[in-house]
Design a protein around this motif. Structure first.
Motif, short mmCIF file in Angstrom:
data_model
loop_
_atom_site.label_atom_id
_atom_site.label_comp_id
_atom_site.label_asym_id
_atom_site.label_seq_id
_atom_site.Cartn_x
_atom_site.Cartn_y
_atom_site.Cartn_z
N ASP A 259 40.66 58.53 58.14
CA ASP A 259 40.72 59.18 56.84
C ASP A 259 40.45 60.68 56.96
OD1 ASP A 259 41.28 56.81 55.60
OD2 ASP A 259 39.19 56.39 55.05
N GLN A 260 39.50 61.04 57.82
CA GLN A 260 39.21 62.46 58.03
C GLN A 260 40.42 63.18 58.62
OE1 GLN A 260 35.72 62.44 60.48
NE2 GLN A 260 34.31 62.41 58.72
N ARG A 261 41.11 62.51 59.58
CA ARG A 261 42.29 63.11 60.21
C ARG A 261 43.38 63.33 59.18
NH1 ARG A 261 43.30 59.49 63.72
NH2 ARG A 261 41.92 60.33 65.32
N THR B 190 43.03 63.65 55.95
CA THR B 190 42.59 64.71 55.04
C THR B 190 42.80 66.08 55.67
OG1 THR B 190 40.92 63.25 54.07
CG2 THR B 190 40.65 65.62 53.72
N TRP B 191 42.44 66.18 56.95
CA TRP B 191 42.63 67.45 57.67
C TRP B 191 44.11 67.82 57.73
CZ3 TRP B 191 40.07 71.54 59.24
CH2 TRP B 191 40.62 72.35 60.22
N GLN B 192 44.96 66.88 58.05
CA GLN B 192 46.40 67.13 58.13
C GLN B 192 46.96 67.54 56.77
OE1 GLN B 192 47.84 63.46 59.78
NE2 GLN B 192 47.56 64.14 61.91
N ARG B 193 46.47 66.88 55.71
CA ARG B 193 46.94 67.21 54.37
C ARG B 193 46.54 68.63 53.97
NH1 ARG B 193 44.72 63.41 52.05
NH2 ARG B 193 42.99 64.46 51.01
N LEU B 194 45.32 69.01 54.34
CA LEU B 194 44.85 70.35 53.99
C LEU B 194 45.51 71.44 54.83
CD1 LEU B 194 41.01 69.66 53.59
CD2 LEU B 194 42.68 70.14 51.78
N MET B 195 45.68 71.15 56.12
CA MET B 195 46.20 72.18 57.04
C MET B 195 47.73 72.18 57.13
SD MET B 195 43.64 73.84 57.95
CE MET B 195 44.48 74.88 59.15
N GLY B 196 48.38 71.13 56.61
CA GLY B 196 49.84 71.06 56.70
C GLY B 196 50.54 72.29 56.17
N PRO B 197 50.23 72.72 54.93
CA PRO B 197 50.89 73.92 54.40
C PRO B 197 50.62 75.17 55.23
CG PRO B 197 49.84 72.68 52.64
CD PRO B 197 49.38 72.08 53.92
#
Length: 199
Positions: A3-5, A7-14
């Motif tokens: 879940d942390q990964r 979340t990190w991907q969702r935040l850093m994707g843009p």
């Protein structure tokens, strides 16, 4: 952890997408040279057409051909504000320069090369220099001569402080011959020298 990964991907994707789009390669399609800052249309990777402002070094400008290659940057990661940082054309680039040499060239073969021992200018059809005054100094480091292969056409006077020579003689030699020459007289003997010398 998963879940942390995510979340990190969702935040850093843009952020990563903007970083990937910061700098792109493209192919030049059109040039608008009427603007104060030249505008270029480039086809970016994936065929995306876009207009960009082209930044060139002060004192130098060029109008490249379609098909040249460009490096384009997105200011602040915004694709709506593109700038062309460099445009090169492998079809016409001058090659085989020595280390430290600099050249200007075009697609026709007109070339100025700052070589290690001289500046070489090659014009395909015509070389024209326009200036209110022009001064050429040939130092005595080599032979001190300015060599011209071809005819010289001058629209005006030639003012020389030294002698003028050709393959046969010199202007001073002509003066000396004229000023000192005489003729056989009508009644024998010789005539005197000319009463008006050649200056």
């Amino acid at each position: 952890m998963a879940d942390q990964r995510r979340t990190w991907q969702r935040l850093m994707g843009p952020v990563w997408r903007r970083i990937r789009l910061l700098v792109s390669r493209g192919v030049l399609k059109l040039v608008d040279d009427s603007l104060k800052l030249q505008g270029v249309q480039v086809s970016l990777l994936g065929g995306e057409p876009a207009w960009a402002e082209r930044f060139q070094d002060y004192g130098f400008t060029a109008h490249p051909h379609p098909g040249a290659e460009a490096i384009v940057a997105a200011v602040g990661g915004a694709r709506a504000h593109l700038v062309a940082l460099a445009i090169d054309d492998r079809r016409y680039r001058l090659k085989q320069l020595a280390q430290g040499e600099v050249a200007m060239y075009d697609d026709l073969g007109n070339v100025i090369v700052f070589k290690r021992d001289k500046i070489q200018v090659q014009a395909v059809q015509h070389l024209e220099v326009t200036a209110p005054t022009c001064h050429i100094t040939a130092t005595t480091t080599h032979d001190g001569n300015v060599t011209i292969n071809g005819n010289v056409v001058v629209d005006g006077n030639i003012n020389a402080t030294g002698d003028i020579t050709d393959g046969v003689g010199s202007m001073q030699g002509i003066r000396d011959t004229y000023n000192g020459h005489n003729h056989p007289g009508d009644s024998g003997g010789t005539t005197g020298k000319p009463n008006q010398g050649m200056n």
